[in-house]
Structure formats: structure tokens, C-alpha cells
Design a protein around this motif. Structure first.
Motif, PDB file in Angstrom:
ATOM      1  N   LYS A 102       0.830  -1.204   0.000  1.00 32.52           N
ATOM      2  CA  LYS A 102       0.000   0.000   0.000  1.00 32.52           C
ATOM      3  C   LYS A 102       0.865   1.254   0.000  1.00 32.52           C
ATOM      4  O   LYS A 102       0.610   2.221  -0.740  1.00 32.52           O
ATOM      5  CB  LYS A 102      -0.924  -0.021   1.226  1.00 32.52           C
ATOM      6  CG  LYS A 102      -1.634   1.275   1.553  1.00 32.52           C
ATOM      7  CD  LYS A 102      -2.645   1.656   0.494  1.00 32.52           C
ATOM      8  CE  LYS A 102      -3.383   2.935   0.918  1.00 32.52           C
ATOM      9  NZ  LYS A 102      -4.250   3.441  -0.169  1.00 32.52           N
ATOM     10  N   LEU A 103       1.907   1.253   0.821  1.00 30.66           N
ATOM     11  CA  LEU A 103       2.777   2.423   0.942  1.00 30.66           C
ATOM     12  C   LEU A 103       3.747   2.556  -0.227  1.00 30.66           C
ATOM     13  O   LEU A 103       3.958   3.641  -0.775  1.00 30.66           O
ATOM     14  CB  LEU A 103       3.559   2.347   2.257  1.00 30.66           C
ATOM     15  CG  LEU A 103       2.713   2.332   3.546  1.00 30.66           C
ATOM     16  CD1 LEU A 103       3.600   2.084   4.757  1.00 30.66           C
ATOM     17  CD2 LEU A 103       1.955   3.644   3.690  1.00 30.66           C
ATOM     18  N   ILE A 104       4.340   1.426  -0.631  1.00 33.87           N
ATOM     19  CA  ILE A 104       5.403   1.471  -1.646  1.00 33.87           C
ATOM     20  C   ILE A 104       4.845   1.596  -3.058  1.00 33.87           C
ATOM     21  O   ILE A 104       5.369   2.364  -3.882  1.00 33.87           O
ATOM     22  CB  ILE A 104       6.297   0.219  -1.520  1.00 33.87           C
ATOM     23  CG1 ILE A 104       7.026   0.220  -0.173  1.00 33.87           C
ATOM     24  CG2 ILE A 104       7.308   0.153  -2.663  1.00 33.87           C
ATOM     25  CD1 ILE A 104       7.738  -1.075   0.147  1.00 33.87           C
ATOM     26  N   LEU A 105       3.784   0.863  -3.362  1.00 35.46           N
ATOM     27  CA  LEU A 105       3.234   0.862  -4.717  1.00 35.46           C
ATOM     28  C   LEU A 105       2.184   1.939  -4.933  1.00 35.46           C
ATOM     29  O   LEU A 105       1.755   2.177  -6.068  1.00 35.46           O
ATOM     30  CB  LEU A 105       2.620  -0.511  -5.039  1.00 35.46           C
ATOM     31  CG  LEU A 105       3.563  -1.715  -4.969  1.00 35.46           C
ATOM     32  CD1 LEU A 105       2.815  -2.998  -5.310  1.00 35.46           C
ATOM     33  CD2 LEU A 105       4.753  -1.533  -5.898  1.00 35.46           C
ATOM     34  N   ASP A 106       1.755   2.577  -3.833  1.00 34.72           N
ATOM     35  CA  ASP A 106       0.749   3.645  -3.916  1.00 34.72           C
ATOM     36  C   ASP A 106      -0.517   3.155  -4.623  1.00 34.72           C
ATOM     37  O   ASP A 106      -0.971   3.738  -5.607  1.00 34.72           O
ATOM     38  CB  ASP A 106       1.317   4.876  -4.642  1.00 34.72           C
ATOM     39  CG  ASP A 106       0.411   6.099  -4.502  1.00 34.72           C
ATOM     40  OD1 ASP A 106      -0.350   6.153  -3.509  1.00 34.72           O
ATOM     41  OD2 ASP A 106       0.437   6.972  -5.395  1.00 34.72           O
ATOM     42  N   ILE A 107      -1.086   2.067  -4.107  1.00 35.56           N
ATOM     43  CA  ILE A 107      -2.300   1.488  -4.668  1.00 35.56           C
ATOM     44  C   ILE A 107      -3.354   1.383  -3.571  1.00 35.56           C
ATOM     45  O   ILE A 107      -3.065   1.626  -2.395  1.00 35.56           O
ATOM     46  CB  ILE A 107      -2.036   0.093  -5.272  1.00 35.56           C
ATOM     47  CG1 ILE A 107      -1.349  -0.833  -4.240  1.00 35.56           C
ATOM     48  CG2 ILE A 107      -1.197   0.191  -6.538  1.00 35.56           C
ATOM     49  CD1 ILE A 107      -1.048  -2.229  -4.743  1.00 35.56           C
ATOM     50  N   GLY A 108      -4.585   1.026  -3.947  1.00 37.85           N
ATOM     51  CA  GLY A 108      -5.652   0.883  -2.971  1.00 37.85           C
ATOM     52  C   GLY A 108      -5.446  -0.307  -2.065  1.00 37.85           C
ATOM     53  O   GLY A 108      -4.624  -1.192  -2.342  1.00 37.85           O
ATOM     54  N   TRP A 109      -6.242  -0.374  -0.966  1.00 38.06           N
ATOM     55  CA  TRP A 109      -6.077  -1.458  -0.007  1.00 38.06           C
ATOM     56  C   TRP A 109      -6.397  -2.824  -0.617  1.00 38.06           C
ATOM     57  O   TRP A 109      -5.707  -3.803  -0.340  1.00 38.06           O
ATOM     58  CB  TRP A 109      -6.949  -1.214   1.228  1.00 38.06           C
ATOM     59  CG  TRP A 109      -6.311  -0.290   2.209  1.00 38.06           C
ATOM     60  CD1 TRP A 109      -6.699   0.973   2.536  1.00 38.06           C
ATOM     61  CD2 TRP A 109      -5.136  -0.550   2.994  1.00 38.06           C
ATOM     62  NE1 TRP A 109      -5.848   1.527   3.471  1.00 38.06           N
ATOM     63  CE2 TRP A 109      -4.889   0.610   3.780  1.00 38.06           C
ATOM     64  CE3 TRP A 109      -4.271  -1.637   3.119  1.00 38.06           C
ATOM     65  CZ2 TRP A 109      -3.812   0.702   4.665  1.00 38.06           C
ATOM     66  CZ3 TRP A 109      -3.200  -1.546   3.993  1.00 38.06           C
ATOM     67  CH2 TRP A 109      -2.970  -0.399   4.757  1.00 38.06           C
ATOM     68  N   LEU A 110      -7.438  -2.894  -1.422  1.00 36.41           N
ATOM     69  CA  LEU A 110      -7.775  -4.188  -2.028  1.00 36.41           C
ATOM     70  C   LEU A 110      -6.677  -4.655  -2.967  1.00 36.41           C
ATOM     71  O   LEU A 110      -6.326  -5.833  -2.990  1.00 36.41           O
ATOM     72  CB  LEU A 110      -9.111  -4.087  -2.776  1.00 36.41           C
ATOM     73  CG  LEU A 110     -10.373  -4.027  -1.902  1.00 36.41           C
ATOM     74  CD1 LEU A 110     -11.612  -3.888  -2.770  1.00 36.41           C
ATOM     75  CD2 LEU A 110     -10.480  -5.272  -1.025  1.00 36.41           C
ATOM     76  N   GLU A 111      -6.128  -3.713  -3.770  1.00 31.50           N
ATOM     77  CA  GLU A 111      -5.012  -4.069  -4.652  1.00 31.50           C
ATOM     78  C   GLU A 111      -3.780  -4.486  -3.844  1.00 31.50           C
ATOM     79  O   GLU A 111      -3.041  -5.397  -4.221  1.00 31.50           O
ATOM     80  CB  GLU A 111      -4.658  -2.893  -5.575  1.00 31.50           C
ATOM     81  CG  GLU A 111      -5.661  -2.589  -6.657  1.00 31.50           C
ATOM     82  CD  GLU A 111      -6.778  -1.679  -6.172  1.00 31.50           C
ATOM     83  OE1 GLU A 111      -6.836  -1.411  -4.947  1.00 31.50           O
ATOM     84  OE2 GLU A 111      -7.595  -1.251  -7.006  1.00 31.50           O
ATOM     85  N   ALA A 112      -3.574  -3.799  -2.699  1.00 32.92           N
ATOM     86  CA  ALA A 112      -2.433  -4.139  -1.840  1.00 32.92           C
ATOM     87  C   ALA A 112      -2.574  -5.546  -1.267  1.00 32.92           C
ATOM     88  O   ALA A 112      -1.619  -6.325  -1.237  1.00 32.92           O
ATOM     89  CB  ALA A 112      -2.308  -3.114  -0.715  1.00 32.92           C
ATOM     90  N   PHE A 113      -3.792  -5.880  -0.810  1.00 31.59           N
ATOM     91  CA  PHE A 113      -4.015  -7.234  -0.290  1.00 31.59           C
ATOM     92  C   PHE A 113      -3.954  -8.272  -1.409  1.00 31.59           C
ATOM     93  O   PHE A 113      -3.564  -9.422  -1.176  1.00 31.59           O
ATOM     94  CB  PHE A 113      -5.347  -7.313   0.449  1.00 31.59           C
ATOM     95  CG  PHE A 113      -5.231  -6.956   1.908  1.00 31.59           C
ATOM     96  CD1 PHE A 113      -4.859  -7.916   2.834  1.00 31.59           C
ATOM     97  CD2 PHE A 113      -5.464  -5.661   2.343  1.00 31.59           C
ATOM     98  CE1 PHE A 113      -4.733  -7.602   4.177  1.00 31.59           C
ATOM     99  CE2 PHE A 113      -5.340  -5.328   3.686  1.00 31.59           C
ATOM    100  CZ  PHE A 113      -4.969  -6.293   4.611  1.00 31.59           C
ATOM    101  N   LEU A 114      -4.340  -7.894  -2.610  1.00 34.14           N
ATOM    102  CA  LEU A 114      -4.178  -8.787  -3.760  1.00 34.14           C
ATOM    103  C   LEU A 114      -2.702  -9.086  -3.983  1.00 34.14           C
ATOM    104  O   LEU A 114      -2.309 -10.248  -4.180  1.00 34.14           O
ATOM    105  CB  LEU A 114      -4.792  -8.160  -5.008  1.00 34.14           C
ATOM    106  CG  LEU A 114      -4.577  -8.908  -6.330  1.00 34.14           C
ATOM    107  CD1 LEU A 114      -5.176 -10.311  -6.266  1.00 34.14           C
ATOM    108  CD2 LEU A 114      -5.174  -8.120  -7.500  1.00 34.14           C
ATOM    109  N   PHE A 115      -1.865  -8.057  -3.930  1.00 38.90           N
ATOM    110  CA  PHE A 115      -0.417  -8.255  -4.081  1.00 38.90           C
ATOM    111  C   PHE A 115       0.116  -9.154  -2.967  1.00 38.90           C
ATOM    112  O   PHE A 115       0.891 -10.089  -3.217  1.00 38.90           O
ATOM    113  CB  PHE A 115       0.306  -6.907  -4.057  1.00 38.90           C
ATOM    114  CG  PHE A 115       1.794  -7.015  -4.255  1.00 38.90           C
ATOM    115  CD1 PHE A 115       2.346  -6.925  -5.523  1.00 38.90           C
ATOM    116  CD2 PHE A 115       2.649  -7.218  -3.178  1.00 38.90           C
ATOM    117  CE1 PHE A 115       3.718  -7.039  -5.714  1.00 38.90           C
ATOM    118  CE2 PHE A 115       4.022  -7.338  -3.356  1.00 38.90           C
ATOM    119  CZ  PHE A 115       4.548  -7.243  -4.627  1.00 38.90           C
ATOM    120  N   GLY A 116      -0.307  -8.891  -1.719  1.00 34.50           N
ATOM    121  CA  GLY A 116       0.148  -9.713  -0.594  1.00 34.50           C
ATOM    122  C   GLY A 116      -0.272 -11.163  -0.737  1.00 34.50           C
ATOM    123  O   GLY A 116       0.492 -12.069  -0.394  1.00 34.50           O
ATOM    124  N   SER A 117      -1.491 -11.389  -1.264  1.00 32.39           N
ATOM    125  CA  SER A 117      -1.976 -12.756  -1.473  1.00 32.39           C
ATOM    126  C   SER A 117      -1.129 -13.490  -2.503  1.00 32.39           C
ATOM    127  O   SER A 117      -0.847 -14.683  -2.362  1.00 32.39           O
ATOM    128  CB  SER A 117      -3.436 -12.725  -1.942  1.00 32.39           C
ATOM    129  OG  SER A 117      -4.254 -12.068  -1.002  1.00 32.39           O
TER     130      SER A 117
END
Length: 488
Positions: A114-129
Motif C-alpha cells: 500500500k505504501l510502496i506501490l501507492d495502490i488501494g487497499w484491495l489491490e495491496a491485499f491482492l499483491f500480498g496474497s
């Protein structure tokens, strides 16, 4: 000359060259101490349109299909060689890492994304998944033949074989949350238990059917048994997937059930699938290397973001996930450090990164490129240092020896005898005994001994030594008795 024929000839020629390079790369990787999958990816990138220009490939859907099929074969081969006794000993920590560990890793990486890629929370959790699970192909490949302590190696292998379903579930769930209006969270939670439960059930059923069919059906050639076995893996995955459940979990369980059974032509089945898994691993990573474009991957933006996220994943998220997942499970601090460091990422995150591309998620190309860079960093940094790291932490055990196997006497499934190959190690009960003093069952005969590459003709006075490879003729009815003598 017909153009289509020429294209086919080119395709066959390039495929053969790439496979030859891939096979030779395994030899190079062992000498360089670099995981082979990194070199497979490099072969793909060099062969692509921005390398030597042999192949232009940008079909994410085809790459995803090839990747999933390859993962099925790799998981099947890993499951065949996973013993139930080993799984039972490490089931609690491995399954905790495969579920709770993935959730913790996903959450911590999502905050960083979320902080590094500057994306929304859902996109951030998608990346984490996508990067939340360790990879079976990478873990099996790096640990194979290494003398890491058995409990640690088994924990990592079982974790990597069982955590893919959690990563797949989380990835698909967050894609649905991003693409579907008013999604139901209750349905998503119920879907998780459906996928895990039905995956286990179907895997169990096809494991039983596979064992029964392989042992009861007499095929005309022993070469058909390995093909017959792998069909059950593909069938288990496809039927489970049709039911919207976890096909990868079904494959892994079915493979363990088949591999732990008293199986006709076990050696042929295991060795065939070992080679088949290598082929699919080479093909998969070369395809994934072709799919990425170096001009998009090795940009300053992707490199610094990928490095920061890789550092967060390797040094923060994974260690925290390990500590909280295996509390009070008998691991000391050195073992926890090793489990943290050995959480390799590989093909699964890259294959999962194609899901947002095909779903048309915003910033999906950027997510794919950063995931790819994180995987490269993880595999290169962690994969090449696992064995030295285990030695530094004093977590290595005795040298691993090849498991025993049977050499089939004839090419059809109607023989009632086998030749068992057995390597004598320091823990063998028959070590230092003479053959006449070994209480061999009736109708069992030691035919030959290989000692330091020399053939020894056995007699009653021949003493068995550490490192000897025995070839023992045994009727199938007496095989269990022989196993008791040898404690195989």
C-alpha cells in the motif's frame, strides 16, 4: 516449402534446443550454487523478443494454463515421495504455516505494498496474497538431495505443498472483491471451507482409486504404469476444479496416498514422474521468462519497489509469520531463523500474478512486474544460500541416501518377484554382518553387491559394509518380511 510446415519445424527445433539448454542448466546451477529455476527464467528472457529474438510471447492466458499443469505434475511428484510418517511428525507446524502463516504474510506485505506501490487497499491485499505462499517447485528443487535436518526439510516441503490453496483462494477472493459489485464476505468465507474440505475429500478418493487401479489392472507394458498414475493427478485436479474446490490440494493428497501404498512398479512410477516434473519445471520457468519483458522489468521504478518489498517479505513478514505460526511447537531460535529464511517464492506467485492481468485489474501489469522481481530476488538470495545457512546454524544432518526401489524383472505386470536395490548406511541393521548371519526370509537371495563401483559376488562369508548397494531377489509375498529385516 509450406509456411505452416516451416513454422512447425521451427517450433520443434526451438523447443528441443530450449529443453537441452534447460537440462544442461541444471548441471551449471549445481556448480554455481544458483537455483536452476533462476537459470530457466534467464533462458526464457534471453530467448524472447527483447533478447535473441527467437520467440515473441505475451499470452498470459496460455502461460497460466501451462503453469497450472506444470504445478500439478510437480506437486504430484513431490507428493509421491512424501511419507505419511514424515507428514504426521510435522503436520501441525506445516499446516499452521500453510494457513495462519500465509494470512500473516499476506497482511504484512499488503501494508508495505500500500505504501510502496501507492495502490488501494484491495489491490495491496491482492499483491500480498500473490506472494504470500512459499512455492513447492522452488522448495522441492532446492532441498532435494540436501542434508538439512529431516524435521526442518519436511516442514518446508509439506508447507509448500499445502499452502498454494490458501494463496489461490485469497488471490481469487480479492480479484472478486475488485471486480464484482456488492460481493458477499460470508459467501467468500464459506467458499474457503468448501474448497479445502472438498479438495481433501476428492484427493482421498482419487488416491484410493489410483492405488487400487494400478495394483489390480495388468497392463501390457511397465512403461504404461507411470502414465496411468499421472492420469489420476490430472483427473483429481480437473474434477476438483470443476467443483470450484482446491485442485492443487487434491493432487498433493492423492499423490501422497499413491506414494505411500504398496505399489506395483513403484520405481518406474516415481522415476518417470521425477523426470516429467523436471521437464514441466523447465518448460514452466522458460515460458514465464518469455512472458516478462526485460525493458519493463528492469526499470528503476520496478527495481527499487521490488527490492523494498522483497526485503520486507524476507526479513520482516516471513519471520513474523513463522514465529506466530509455530509458537510452542518445539522449534528453537536457530530453527525458526532457518524456516524464516527458507520461505522461497517461485512459480506460484508468478502464475498467480497472471490472474489480475486476465481479469483486467487496474495496475495489473505493474503488479506482475514487481511480483516477478520479488520472486527473482527471493530465489536468487535465499535459494542459493539455504545449505550454507543451515551449516552456519548447525542444522544439517547425515548425508541423504537414495531411497530403496525395485527393479522390474519383466516388461509386463504379471511377475511375482522383484529385485530390490538397497543402499547400506550407518544406521542399517545388517551393517557389518556376514550374509549367512542375516536372517533373510525364505525365497530371498542377495544376488549382487556394488562396493565402491566394483562388483562383489556375494557368498555366505561376505561381510556387508557401509555404502554397499545390495541387489536382492525377493518374491512379492516375502517383500514385507524383507522390509522388516532391512527396516526400509
Amino acid at each position: 516449402m509450406d509456411h505452416s510446415l516451416l513454422s512447425l519445424e521451427h517450433f520443434i527445433f526451438i523447443t528441443s534446443i530450449l529443453l537441452i539448454i534447460g537440462v544442461l542448466t541444471t548441471k551449471i546451477s549445481s556448480k554455481l550454487g544458483v537455483p536452476a529455476l533462476i537459470l530457466f527464467i534467464a533462458v526464457g528472457m534471453i530467448s524472447g523478443s527483447e533478447g535473441l529474438g527467437f520467440i515473441y510471447f505475451d499470452n498470459a492466458e496460455l502461460a497460466q494454463i501451462i503453469g497450472i499443469i506444470a504445478l500439478v505434475i510437480i506437486l504430484f511428484e513431490g507428493g509421491l515421495q512424501t511419507k505419511f510418517s514424515t507428514v504426521k511428525a510435522v503436520a501441525k507446524p506445516a499446516l499452521s504455516l500453510a494457513t495462519l502463516g500465509v494470512l500473516i504474510t499476506t497482511t504484512l506485505v499488503a501494508v508495505a505494498a500500500k505504501l510502496i506501490l501507492d495502490i488501494g487497499w484491495l489491490e495491496a491485499f491482492l499483491f500480498g496474497s500473490i506472494v504470500g505462499s512459499t512455492d513447492a517447485a522452488a522448495v522441492f528443487s532446492v532441498l532435494k538431495g540436501q542434508n538439512v535436518k529431516e524435521r526442518l526439510g519436511a516442514t518446508l516441503e509439506v508447507e509448500s505443498g499445502t499452502n498454494d490453496p490458501m494463496a489461490v483462494f485469497l488471490t481469487i477472493s480479492f480479484i472478486e472483491l475488485l471486480t464484482i459489485d456488492n460481493p458477499s464476505y460470508v459467501i467468500l468465507i464459506g467458499l474457503f471451507f468448501w474448497q479445502m474440505g472438498l479438495g481433501l475429500l476428492i484427493g482421498f478418493i482419487f488416491g484410493k482409486i489410483g492405488v487400487y487401479s494400478i495394483n489390480r489392472i495388468n497392463l501390457d507394458s511397465s512403461g504404461l504404469y507411470p502414465v496411468f498414475a499421472v492420469c489420476f493427478a490430472l483427473l483429481a485436479y480437473s474434477i476438483t476444479d470443476f467443483a470450484n474446490a482446491s485442485g492443487l490440494l487434491a493432487v498433493y493428497l492423492a499423490a501422497m496416498m499413491i506414494g505411500n501404498a504398496d505399489l506395483t512398479y513403484r520405481h518406474s512410477i516415481v522415476k518417470f514422474n521425477e523426470g516429467f516434473a523436471w521437464i514441466m519445471q523447465i518448460l514452466m520457468f522458460i515460458i514465464l521468462g518469455l512472458l516478462v519483458f526485460p525493458s519493463q522489468l528492469f526499470t528503476f521504478d520496478v527495481i527499487w519497489k521490488g527490492l523494498l518489498l522483497a526485503i520486507k517479505l524476507i526479513l520482516v513478514a516471513r519471520p513474523i509469520a513463522v514465529v506466530f505460526s509455530i509458537i510452542r511447537m518445539g522449534f528453537n531460535w536457530r530453527e525458526k531463523i532457518f524456516l524464516s529464511w527458507a520461505g522461497l517464492r517461485g512459480a506460484v506467485p508468478i502464475v498467480l500474478a497472471t490472474f489480475p492481468l486476465l481479469a483486467g485489474i487496474e495496475d495489473s501489469q505493474m503488479i506482475f512486474n514487481v511480483v516477478f522481481f520479488v520472486v527473482l530476488t527471493s530465489t536468487l538470495l535465499q535459494g542459493s544460500t539455504i545449505t550454507p545457512f543451515a551449516k552456519v546454524l548447525n542444522l544439517t544432518g547425515p548425508k541423504k541416501v537414495e531411497s530403496t526401489h525395485s527393479l522390474e524383472l519383466v516388461s509386463i505386470g504379471k511377475a511375482n518377484a522383484e529385485i530390490v536395490e538397497y543402499e547400506v548406511n550407518e544406521e542399517s541393521l545388517i551393517r557389518d554382518s556376514t550374509i549367512k548371519n542375516i536372517d533373510l526370509p525364505k525365497d530371498v537371495l542377495i544376488n549382487a553387491i556394488i562396493r565402491q563401483n566394483d562388483l562383489v559376488t556375494p557368498t555366505g562369508d561376505t561381510q556387508i559394509q557401509t555404502g554397499d548397494i545390495l541387489y536382492i531377489l525377493v518374491s512379492k509375498q516375502r517383500k514385507n518380511e524383507l522390509n522388516e529385516v532391512l527396516k526400509m
